[in-house]
Design a protein around this motif. Structure first.
Motif, PDB file in Angstrom:
ATOM      1  N   ALA A 103      27.000  42.766 -22.331  1.00  0.00           N
ATOM      2  CA  ALA A 103      27.285  43.143 -23.702  1.00  0.00           C
ATOM      3  C   ALA A 103      28.680  43.742 -24.150  1.00  0.00           C
ATOM      4  N   ASP A 104      29.349  44.077 -22.960  1.00  0.00           N
ATOM      5  CA  ASP A 104      30.976  44.194 -23.293  1.00  0.00           C
ATOM      6  C   ASP A 104      32.205  43.130 -23.404  1.00  0.00           C
ATOM      7  N   ALA A 105      31.718  41.955 -23.057  1.00  0.00           N
ATOM      8  CA  ALA A 105      31.863  40.537 -23.540  1.00  0.00           C
ATOM      9  C   ALA A 105      32.374  39.663 -25.204  1.00  0.00           C
ATOM     10  N   THR A 106      33.122  38.941 -24.671  1.00  0.00           N
ATOM     11  CA  THR A 106      33.637  38.263 -26.407  1.00  0.00           C
ATOM     12  C   THR A 106      32.534  38.329 -26.691  1.00  0.00           C
ATOM     13  N   ALA A 107      32.530  38.033 -28.019  1.00  0.00           N
ATOM     14  CA  ALA A 107      31.226  37.670 -29.143  1.00  0.00           C
ATOM     15  C   ALA A 107      31.628  36.063 -29.413  1.00  0.00           C
ATOM     16  N   ARG A 108      31.121  35.419 -29.277  1.00  0.00           N
ATOM     17  CA  ARG A 108      31.539  33.605 -29.867  1.00  0.00           C
ATOM     18  C   ARG A 108      30.561  33.257 -30.684  1.00  0.00           C
ATOM     19  N   VAL A 109      29.113  33.134 -29.799  1.00  0.00           N
ATOM     20  CA  VAL A 109      28.133  32.513 -30.874  1.00  0.00           C
ATOM     21  C   VAL A 109      26.808  33.250 -31.223  1.00  0.00           C
ATOM     22  N   ALA A 110      26.357  33.179 -31.977  1.00  0.00           N
ATOM     23  CA  ALA A 110      25.100  34.007 -33.001  1.00  0.00           C
ATOM     24  C   ALA A 110      23.724  33.258 -32.881  1.00  0.00           C
ATOM     25  N   VAL A 111      22.317  33.613 -32.396  1.00  0.00           N
ATOM     26  CA  VAL A 111      21.635  32.263 -32.652  1.00  0.00           C
ATOM     27  C   VAL A 111      20.368  33.342 -33.750  1.00  0.00           C
ATOM     28  N   CYS A 112      20.471  32.604 -35.135  1.00  0.00           N
ATOM     29  CA  CYS A 112      19.144  33.212 -35.295  1.00  0.00           C
ATOM     30  C   CYS A 112      18.371  32.552 -35.735  1.00  0.00           C
ATOM     31  N   GLU A 113      16.400  32.957 -35.492  1.00  0.00           N
ATOM     32  CA  GLU A 113      15.338  32.366 -35.155  1.00  0.00           C
ATOM     33  C   GLU A 113      14.326  33.082 -35.956  1.00  0.00           C
ATOM     34  N   ARG A 114      13.648  32.052 -37.223  1.00  0.00           N
ATOM     35  CA  ARG A 114      12.834  32.450 -37.882  1.00  0.00           C
ATOM     36  C   ARG A 114      12.125  31.772 -37.954  1.00  0.00           C
ATOM     37  N   THR A 115      10.610  32.564 -37.966  1.00  0.00           N
ATOM     38  CA  THR A 115       9.387  32.318 -37.683  1.00  0.00           C
ATOM     39  C   THR A 115       8.486  32.768 -38.842  1.00  0.00           C
ATOM     40  N   PRO A 116       7.201  32.142 -39.304  1.00  0.00           N
ATOM     41  CA  PRO A 116       6.776  32.197 -39.976  1.00  0.00           C
ATOM     42  C   PRO A 116       5.367  33.866 -39.339  1.00  0.00           C
ATOM     43  N   VAL A 117       4.760  34.222 -40.065  1.00  0.00           N
ATOM     44  CA  VAL A 117       3.705  35.256 -39.311  1.00  0.00           C
ATOM     45  C   VAL A 117       2.584  34.938 -39.517  1.00  0.00           C
ATOM     46  N   ALA A 118       1.484  34.241 -39.048  1.00  0.00           N
ATOM     47  CA  ALA A 118      -0.002  33.632 -39.204  1.00  0.00           C
ATOM     48  C   ALA A 118      -0.106  34.326 -39.977  1.00  0.00           C
ATOM     49  N   ALA A 119      -1.256  34.204 -40.833  1.00  0.00           N
ATOM     50  CA  ALA A 119      -2.097  35.334 -41.816  1.00  0.00           C
ATOM     51  C   ALA A 119      -3.328  35.656 -41.260  1.00  0.00           C
ATOM     52  N   ALA A 120      -3.140  35.045 -39.894  1.00  0.00           N
ATOM     53  CA  ALA A 120      -4.626  34.939 -39.117  1.00  0.00           C
ATOM     54  C   ALA A 120      -3.931  36.581 -38.064  1.00  0.00           C
ATOM     55  N   ALA A 121      -2.601  36.495 -37.588  1.00  0.00           N
ATOM     56  CA  ALA A 121      -2.225  37.452 -36.659  1.00  0.00           C
ATOM     57  C   ALA A 121      -2.385  38.662 -36.408  1.00  0.00           C
ATOM     58  N   HIS A 122      -2.623  38.858 -34.954  1.00  0.00           N
ATOM     59  CA  HIS A 122      -2.645  40.138 -35.051  1.00  0.00           C
ATOM     60  C   HIS A 122      -1.264  41.502 -34.644  1.00  0.00           C
ATOM     61  N   LEU A 123      -1.541  41.695 -36.087  1.00  0.00           N
ATOM     62  CA  LEU A 123       0.255  42.549 -36.017  1.00  0.00           C
ATOM     63  C   LEU A 123       0.326  43.156 -34.905  1.00  0.00           C
ATOM     64  N   PRO A 124      -0.221  44.627 -34.041  1.00  0.00           N
ATOM     65  CA  PRO A 124       0.697  45.154 -33.371  1.00  0.00           C
ATOM     66  C   PRO A 124       1.335  44.009 -32.532  1.00  0.00           C
ATOM     67  N   GLY A 125      -0.408  43.547 -31.749  1.00  0.00           N
ATOM     68  CA  GLY A 125       0.079  42.207 -30.511  1.00  0.00           C
ATOM     69  C   GLY A 125       1.647  42.328 -31.003  1.00  0.00           C
ATOM     70  N   LEU A 126       1.672  40.922 -32.152  1.00  0.00           N
ATOM     71  CA  LEU A 126       2.783  40.270 -32.312  1.00  0.00           C
ATOM     72  C   LEU A 126       4.092  41.600 -31.989  1.00  0.00           C
ATOM     73  N   VAL A 127       4.157  42.843 -33.212  1.00  0.00           N
ATOM     74  CA  VAL A 127       5.358  43.122 -33.288  1.00  0.00           C
ATOM     75  C   VAL A 127       5.769  43.952 -31.144  1.00  0.00           C
ATOM     76  N   ALA A 128       4.673  43.848 -30.587  1.00  0.00           N
ATOM     77  CA  ALA A 128       4.169  44.355 -29.105  1.00  0.00           C
ATOM     78  C   ALA A 128       5.358  42.612 -27.942  1.00  0.00           C
ATOM     79  N   ASP A 129       4.772  42.011 -29.047  1.00  0.00           N
ATOM     80  CA  ASP A 129       5.181  40.428 -28.143  1.00  0.00           C
ATOM     81  C   ASP A 129       6.579  40.741 -28.569  1.00  0.00           C
ATOM     82  N   ALA A 130       6.608  41.097 -29.521  1.00  0.00           N
ATOM     83  CA  ALA A 130       8.639  40.753 -30.368  1.00  0.00           C
ATOM     84  C   ALA A 130       9.184  41.610 -29.637  1.00  0.00           C
ATOM     85  N   ALA A 131       9.040  42.609 -29.143  1.00  0.00           N
ATOM     86  CA  ALA A 131       9.991  43.969 -28.244  1.00  0.00           C
ATOM     87  C   ALA A 131      10.092  42.945 -26.961  1.00  0.00           C
TER      88      ALA A 131
END
Length: 194
Positions: A103-131
């Motif tokens: 947390a206190d190190a010097t930031a040098r790179v960032a990674v940003c990953e974007r993925t589509p949420v499937a229409a059939a995805a169970h949203l409560p499970g999806l956000v719990a997994d993401a957390a």
């Protein structure tokens, strides 16, 4: 927490030192901005970390809507509009935030990953997994912090991490970090955001 990013794609022959100088001279202006958890000044340079483009793409984690709105309707964002035109501002509702072991190190790179949420995805499970995945991401070696969010308009899941070194094979776009403004990073709610 609200995550926000705008991407300004620049010509292939653009002198990226102009962006470096811009951030060096103006980046400190948000070091005390109310409502801002953290702004990571990001840049992708064609050919570096596999980037196909030159791009200036700051990423924000906001503690308050008032802070975000003050920025968007205020002088800071108007400088971007004046110099580059008005970019599309991407926005994600916060799902999770975690501090990393570096947390206190010097930031040098960032990674940003974007993925589509499937229409059939169970949203409560999806956000719990993401957390859970955000906490796991933050525990990786060299990670300063990690966050996740969802754009419910496009149903896109965002995973974002800031690191002290580039991770080979990291999924997503890899950015160079030019500066970090973090006036209220310590106030960002840890863990799940619901």
């Amino acid at each position: 927490m609200h995550a926000m990013q705008y991407e300004i794609t620049l010509p292939a022959d653009y002198d990226m030192d102009i962006i470096r100088e811009r951030v060096a001279s103006k980046g400190h202006l948000l070091d005390g901005f109310p409502g801002l958890g953290v702004k990571t000044y990001l840049m992708r340079e064609r050919g570096v970390h596999g980037s196909p483009v030159n791009q200036y793409a700051p990423f924000y984690l906001w503690n308050t809507e008032q802070g975000m709105n003050s920025f968007l309707w205020g002088a800071g964002f108007q400088g971007i509009v004046r110099d580059f035109g008005r970019p599309v501002v991407q926005h994600w509702i916060g799902v999770a935030y975690a501090e990393g072991g570096a947390a206190d190190a010097t930031a040098r790179v960032a990674v940003c990953e974007r993925t589509p949420v499937a229409a059939a995805a169970h949203l409560p499970g999806l956000v719990a997994d993401a957390a859970r995945e955000t906490a796991e991401l933050a525990s990786e070696s060299g990670v300063l912090y990690a966050a996740a969010g969802i754009d419910p308009r496009t149903w896109e899941l965002l995973r974002f991490s800031v690191r002290e070194h580039a991770e080979s094979g990291a999924p997503g776009d890899v950015y160079q970090v030019l500066h970090v403004s973090q006036p209220e990073r310590d106030l960002l709610a840890k863990g799940s955001q619901w």
